[in-house]
Design a protein around this motif. Structure first.
Motif, short mmCIF file in Angstrom:
data_model
loop_
_atom_site.label_atom_id
_atom_site.label_comp_id
_atom_site.label_asym_id
_atom_site.label_seq_id
_atom_site.Cartn_x
_atom_site.Cartn_y
_atom_site.Cartn_z
N ASP A 809 -10.91 -33.51 -55.96
CA ASP A 809 -12.20 -33.96 -55.44
C ASP A 809 -13.27 -33.87 -56.51
O ASP A 809 -14.16 -34.74 -56.59
CB ASP A 809 -12.57 -33.10 -54.23
CG ASP A 809 -13.77 -33.65 -53.48
OD1 ASP A 809 -13.92 -34.88 -53.42
OD2 ASP A 809 -14.57 -32.85 -52.96
N TYR A 849 -19.38 -41.10 -50.95
CA TYR A 849 -18.88 -39.76 -50.70
C TYR A 849 -18.22 -39.67 -49.32
O TYR A 849 -17.17 -39.04 -49.15
CB TYR A 849 -20.01 -38.75 -50.81
CG TYR A 849 -19.61 -37.32 -50.57
CD1 TYR A 849 -19.02 -36.57 -51.58
CD2 TYR A 849 -19.81 -36.72 -49.33
CE1 TYR A 849 -18.64 -35.26 -51.36
CE2 TYR A 849 -19.44 -35.41 -49.10
CZ TYR A 849 -18.86 -34.68 -50.12
OH TYR A 849 -18.47 -33.38 -49.88
N CYS A 850 -18.84 -40.31 -48.35
CA CYS A 850 -18.32 -40.29 -46.97
C CYS A 850 -16.97 -41.00 -46.88
O CYS A 850 -16.00 -40.45 -46.37
CB CYS A 850 -19.34 -40.92 -46.03
SG CYS A 850 -18.76 -41.19 -44.35
N GLY A 853 -13.96 -39.21 -48.53
CA GLY A 853 -13.36 -38.18 -47.70
C GLY A 853 -12.46 -38.76 -46.62
O GLY A 853 -11.38 -38.21 -46.34
N ILE A 944 -23.18 -37.22 -45.38
CA ILE A 944 -22.60 -36.12 -46.15
C ILE A 944 -21.70 -35.26 -45.26
O ILE A 944 -20.60 -34.84 -45.67
CB ILE A 944 -23.71 -35.26 -46.79
CG1 ILE A 944 -24.49 -36.10 -47.81
CG2 ILE A 944 -23.14 -34.03 -47.46
CD1 ILE A 944 -25.68 -35.38 -48.41
N PHE A 945 -22.14 -34.99 -44.04
CA PHE A 945 -21.34 -34.20 -43.11
C PHE A 945 -20.02 -34.89 -42.80
O PHE A 945 -18.97 -34.23 -42.72
CB PHE A 945 -22.14 -33.96 -41.82
CG PHE A 945 -21.38 -33.21 -40.76
CD1 PHE A 945 -21.20 -31.85 -40.87
CD2 PHE A 945 -20.85 -33.88 -39.67
CE1 PHE A 945 -20.50 -31.15 -39.89
CE2 PHE A 945 -20.15 -33.20 -38.70
CZ PHE A 945 -19.98 -31.83 -38.80
N VAL A 948 -17.73 -34.39 -45.73
CA VAL A 948 -17.20 -33.02 -45.76
C VAL A 948 -16.12 -32.84 -44.71
O VAL A 948 -15.06 -32.24 -44.98
CB VAL A 948 -18.35 -32.01 -45.56
CG1 VAL A 948 -17.79 -30.60 -45.40
CG2 VAL A 948 -19.31 -32.06 -46.73
N ARG A 951 -12.91 -34.42 -45.79
CA ARG A 951 -12.21 -33.61 -46.78
C ARG A 951 -11.54 -32.39 -46.15
O ARG A 951 -10.43 -32.01 -46.53
CB ARG A 951 -13.20 -33.17 -47.87
CG ARG A 951 -13.52 -34.28 -48.85
CD ARG A 951 -14.79 -34.01 -49.63
NE ARG A 951 -14.99 -34.98 -50.69
CZ ARG A 951 -15.47 -36.21 -50.49
NH1 ARG A 951 -15.81 -36.58 -49.28
NH2 ARG A 951 -15.61 -37.03 -51.51
N MET A 952 -12.21 -31.77 -45.19
CA MET A 952 -11.60 -30.63 -44.51
C MET A 952 -10.37 -31.06 -43.72
O MET A 952 -9.35 -30.35 -43.72
CB MET A 952 -12.63 -29.98 -43.58
CG MET A 952 -13.79 -29.32 -44.30
SD MET A 952 -15.01 -28.60 -43.18
CE MET A 952 -14.01 -27.37 -42.35
#
Length: 964
Positions: A809, A849-850, A853, A944-945, A948, A951-952
């Motif tokens: 990442d 970024y979104c 992920g 952004i959330f 993230v 990715r989680m």
């Protein structure tokens, strides 16, 4: 105040086709004075009006035309100031069509004395465009309009001219500036920067590799010269000793004390030379007298302490390798006696590893759902310091046997016992000192041979081991596997040719050898190798066994020379039964006792496998069939015989009175047929149990019983970061193709979708979201889809999945930051929206970024083809849902779609630049789409959330979906 509230409330409630207000106190069916006509207004007379009150005052007197700078709506008898950015002059009558220009209303019929007044309505740009200050002009006030001069541009509704950027020429009366030049300059600058980064780093890597190669070659040359000097000195010393002994025998009656003293001096010098641990530079010369005391002091410190430069490390490493070669020549396996073996075992210079003895008792492996035995009643021991060959015909369960020992048998029910050093411990507790070489050559094709081996050594050897010792380990493996000539060559992939198949197979084995395992399991390591390469591999494995390594490997059709290099043999028959387990030297003796003799000029293992396969039929005089051989072995060792084989075992006994033991853990397979529903239910249960076993293996942490402490997560993260960065730089062509596609997409969409003032560029931003999402998701799939097998192997060996994921990442953040610039360099400068480049970059950065992920999750949970299909469908479907005016459950679904937040952020960033006369247009457009002008930060946080969470989810999937 009441009239303003009445006007604006009705403005947002009335349909677009309506150009007059609903009846009110001053303008209704009974009262309609001239002030109710468009462009006219009336006064309140002498009455006092409280401006803070919300009710509408009475206006019936002094009706006249609306003043300049004001507008008078149709159906409202008051004047309202025109907003900034509007131009509200008095209208003039066009006698041809009867329209009051520049507005669109007409004089009322039947009133010849009525004249054109001022502006009649302020609404959105679609209904009152004539009131807006025209493009190419600016309006300092609502009654003054000036043409934009050269060197500046004026958009619609401008109050002041905006100067054009440098390098951009703006003619007079320009409504926008042509900033495509800046886009081209940005692309040139970005291309130059990327070229410098890729090219310079590649040159840096090449120069560094050449310097390391020169230092390594110099160290190897120095070590060889030192070794030859040591051999010459030893030969001269031995000759001098022989001569002294001859002289001593000749003159035994008259022994000269000087000769005796000379002989003692030679012995002392011999011991000092053989026991020296100096570097090759000092070993080639004579030793000073005062060095002995210093040498005794230095013995207390590690030999590698103080080594910082590559030259020192290589000198030490190659000196150690030359010493090992000398010891190997002195202790040649072909001439090793019992005393020689004892001396090798007690030699302190030969490093020993923690010993692992693996015992298995009545081991049975049954495939769930099909009740098919893969192994049955397997009993034996794998001893340290020995090489065990696992052989048998196809379908005998050789790979299943090794998988069961390595704890990788998923989807099977296992019975029996597996003991580690006599204790019932899980093999996973020792995974840091257990090496497993898979049948497929799972290596990184875009790394060199040395880089593959060195990375495995850094991550899997003890963290406390000095770097010089790690270099010794890697150099020893490269030397023993014959990979020196290709150490700096890329391994290669399917698309890009690299080293040969045999060399790739040896690299596959070397990845486990460099971690110095105590137990080494290999699945068909010699398949695809010629006899010379197989022999070289076996020599390397024999050197490992001398250090106490327990080696077990599946072999197909070894040559006689290769077969004799094994210590033990496990011969499996079809059905997973053991036919023989013991020393290789006694296998022919055992089968001869059964009446099965190996013909002349026939390789023994080939002959035994042909018998088990049924190709060769034993002599009729023996009366033995291949099915009886497993029972013979059980009866020979006194092992329990399964119940279904008891009858055959009894028939083989001539007297029929010998008791046959029954296996306690044997499984009796039934033949009762189940119904369709029963079979379906059984398959569902088996699938659930299979997934439960995977989860248990992935999440159940076994107690670490290995005495090795490998590098932690942060150290491995640093190692992964360097490796992945090197791989990405070598795949620069793929990266450049991604950038080129984004560049073309930005140019095409920027040309096709112009920024609309009515929708604030929503259409172009919608296309942007779809295009960028699709392209960036496809690129994100490559991060994990192409290296699934490599990651599964590394994670199974104990490497950190978290460190691997974070490193991937982190390296992808470079593309996340660069790709929005590449796209906007075309799209932004072609569409020229009112929002700034920085605001567009921030939104697009969060969008990339979104979707990256989300792409990670698709790559982990789906196969390559399905993941690509989802990457194409998701942006389109989610964007269609997000752009609709949804209510109820669809509103909730729309809020869960990331395109909704990305589009809202783009529109809000652009709408903030529309002020003054644009306020009604802005409020109406945002209200129609359900957007809030204050939600820009919220949209960024949601994007952004989502990234993230993607990715989680991907990391969680990496822990679950691992191939065992």
């Amino acid at each position: 105040m009441g009239e303003l509230k009445f006007y604006f409330n009705y403005l947002f409630e009335a349909p677009l086709s309506s150009n007059y207000l609903k009846p009110n106190r001053n303008c209704n069916l009974t009262t309609w004075n001239p002030g109710c006509e468009p462009g006219w207004a009336c006064s309140v007379g002498t009455q006092q009006v409280d401006l803070s009150r919300a009710d509408m005052p009475e206006r019936t007197g002094n009706c006249s035309t609306c003043c300049e700078g004001f507008f008078c709506p149709y159906g409202l008898a008051c004047m309202i100031p025109c907003p900034l950015g509007s131009y509200c002059p008095l209208a003039t009558l066009n006698a041809t069509n009867g329209i009051c220009e520049p507005y669109t209303y007409q004089l009322p019929p039947g009133q010849p004395n009525h004249t054109c007044g001022g502006a009649n309505m302020w609404a959105d740009v679609a209904r009152s465009k004539e009131m807006f200050c025209s493009a190419g002009s600016h309006c300092p006030s609502t009654i003054k309009k000036e043409t934009c001069g050269s060197g500046s541009y004026c958009r619609m509704g401008s109050t002041i001219p905006k100067p054009c950027y440098k390098l951009v020429s703006c003619d007079a009366n320009s409504s926008s500036q042509n900033i495509k030049t800046y886009g081209i300059l940005l692309i040139v600058a970005l291309t130059t920067m990327l070229f410098i980064i890729y090219n310079c780093y590649d040159q840096f890597i090449s120069i560094r590799a050449r310097r390391l190669a020169k230092s390594r070659e110099a160290a190897a040359r120095s070590a060889r010269e030192t070794a030859r000097a040591r051999q010459r000195w030893k030969a001269a010393k031995d000759a001098a000793k022989r001569r002294a002994l001859e002289l001593s025998g000749t003159f035994s009656r008259r022994r000269n004390p000087a000769d005796s003293e000379q002989l003692n001096m030679l012995n002392e010098e011999s011991q000092s030379v053989n026991g020296s641990s100096l570097s090759p530079i000092h070993e080639s010369g004579s030793l000073p007298q005062g060095l002995s005391s210093e040498k005794k002091k230095k013995k207390k410190q590690p030999a590698t302490k103080g080594m910082h430069t590559q030259t020192q490390i290589f000198n030490y490493a190659y000196a150690q390798l030359e010493k090992e070669k000398e010891r190997a020549l002195e202790n040649d396996d072909s001439n090793v006696t019992f005393s020689g073996v004892i001396s090798m075992a007690t030699n302190p210079e030969i490093k020993k590893r923690p010993l692992m003895e693996v015992s298995f008792m009545d081991l049975t492996l049954t495939l769930k759902g099909k009740n098919k035995h893969l192994l049955r009643c397997v009993t034996g021991t794998l001893k340290p310091g020995r090489i065990t060959a696992v052989m048998g015909p196809s379908g005998a369960g050789k790979t299943s046997f090794l998988s069961a020992l390595a704890g990788k048998a998923v989807g099977c029910s296992t019975t029996g016992l597996i003991l580690i050093n006599g204790k019932k411990e899980s093999i996973h507790s020792y995974k840091k000192i257990v090496g497993f070489v898979p049948q497929d050559d799972i290596v990184h094709g875009n790394l060199t041979v040395e880089e593959n081996l060195w990375f495995s050594a850094k991550c899997r050897l003890a963290a406390s081991m000095p770097k010089a010792e790690k270099v010794v380990v890697v150099e020893r493996v490269i030397e023993s596997l014959g990979l020196r000539s290709v150490r700096d060559s890329l391994v290669g992939t399917v698309e890009k040719r690299g080293i040969s198949g045999g060399q790739r197979k040896r690299v596959n084995v070397g990845l486990e050898m460099v971690m110095e395992p105590s137990l080494l399991i290999l699945d068909e390591p010699t398949s695809g190798l010629d006899s010379a390469s197989s022999l070289q591999l076996m020599k390397a494995l024999r050197h490992e066994s001398l250090e106490g390594v327990n080696i077990s490997m599946v072999v197909h059709q070894p040559s006689y020379t290769l077969f004799q290099m094994f210590n033990d043999l496990i011969l499996l028959a079809k059905g997973g039964f053991i036919v023989y387990h013991g020393p290789v030297k006694k296998v022919e003796e055992y089968f001869s006792g059964l009446g099965i003799n190996v013909p002349e000029r026939v390789n023994p293992p080939d002959h035994f496998i042909d018998i088990l396969e049924g190709i060769v039929i034993p002599s009729t005089s023996t009366g033995i069939t291949p099915k009886e051989l497993p029972i013979r072995w059980m009866m020979y060792n006194g092992y329990p015989v399964p119940p279904d084989m008891r009858e055959a075992a009894g028939a083989m006994l001539s007297n029929g009175r010998v008791d046959v033991a029954v296996g306690i853990n044997s499984i009796n397979i039934g033949t009762t047929e189940q119904s369709f529903a029963g079979e379906l239910w059984q398959d569902m249960r088996n699938n659930v149990e299979r997934h439960r076993d995977k989860l248990r293996l992935n999440f159940l942490k076994s107690k670490d019983l290995a005495s090795r402490r490998t590098p932690g997560v942060f150290v491995q993260y640093k190692y992964f970061l360097g490796r992945i960065g090197k791989q990405r730089l070598r795949d620069a062509k793929v990266q450049s193709v991604d950038f080129l596609i984004l560049l073309l997409a930005g140019a095409c969409l920027g040309t096709l979708s112009k920024a609309s003032d009515e929708s604030f560029g929503a259409a172009g931003y919608t296309y942007t979201i779809i295009a960028v999402s699709l392209l960036c998701k496809i690129a994100a799939l490559r991060s994990f889809s192409l290296e699934k097998l490599q990651h599964w192997r590394e994670s199974a060996s104990g490497m950190s999945t978290l460190a691997y994921f974070l490193a991937k990442d982190t390296i992808d953040h470079f593309n996340t930051a660069i790709k929005p610039v590449v796209y906007l360099s075309m799209f932004y400068f072609f569409t020229s929206p009112r929002s700034s480049f920085l605001e567009n970059y921030i939104v697009l950065l969060c969008l990339v970024y979104c979707v990256t992920g989300i792409g990670y999750s698709l790559a982990i949970f789906f196969e390559a083809g399905a993941a690509q299909l989802w990457s194409v469908l998701l942006p389109v479907i989610m964007t269609l849902v997000a752009t609709r005016r949804n209510t109820g459950i669809m509103k909730i679904i729309s809020d869960l779609c990331y395109p909704k937040w990305a589009l809202e952020a783009f529109v809000i960033a652009n709408a903030k630049e529309y002020n003054g006369v644009w306020l009604i247009t802005r409020c109406g457009a945002l209200l129609k789409s359900g957007y809030d002008i204050q939600n820009f930060d919220t949209c960024i946080v949601v994007l952004i959330f989502t990234g993230v969470m993607g990715r989680m989810l991907a990391y969680f999937g990496m822990l679950i979906y691992q191939k065992k």
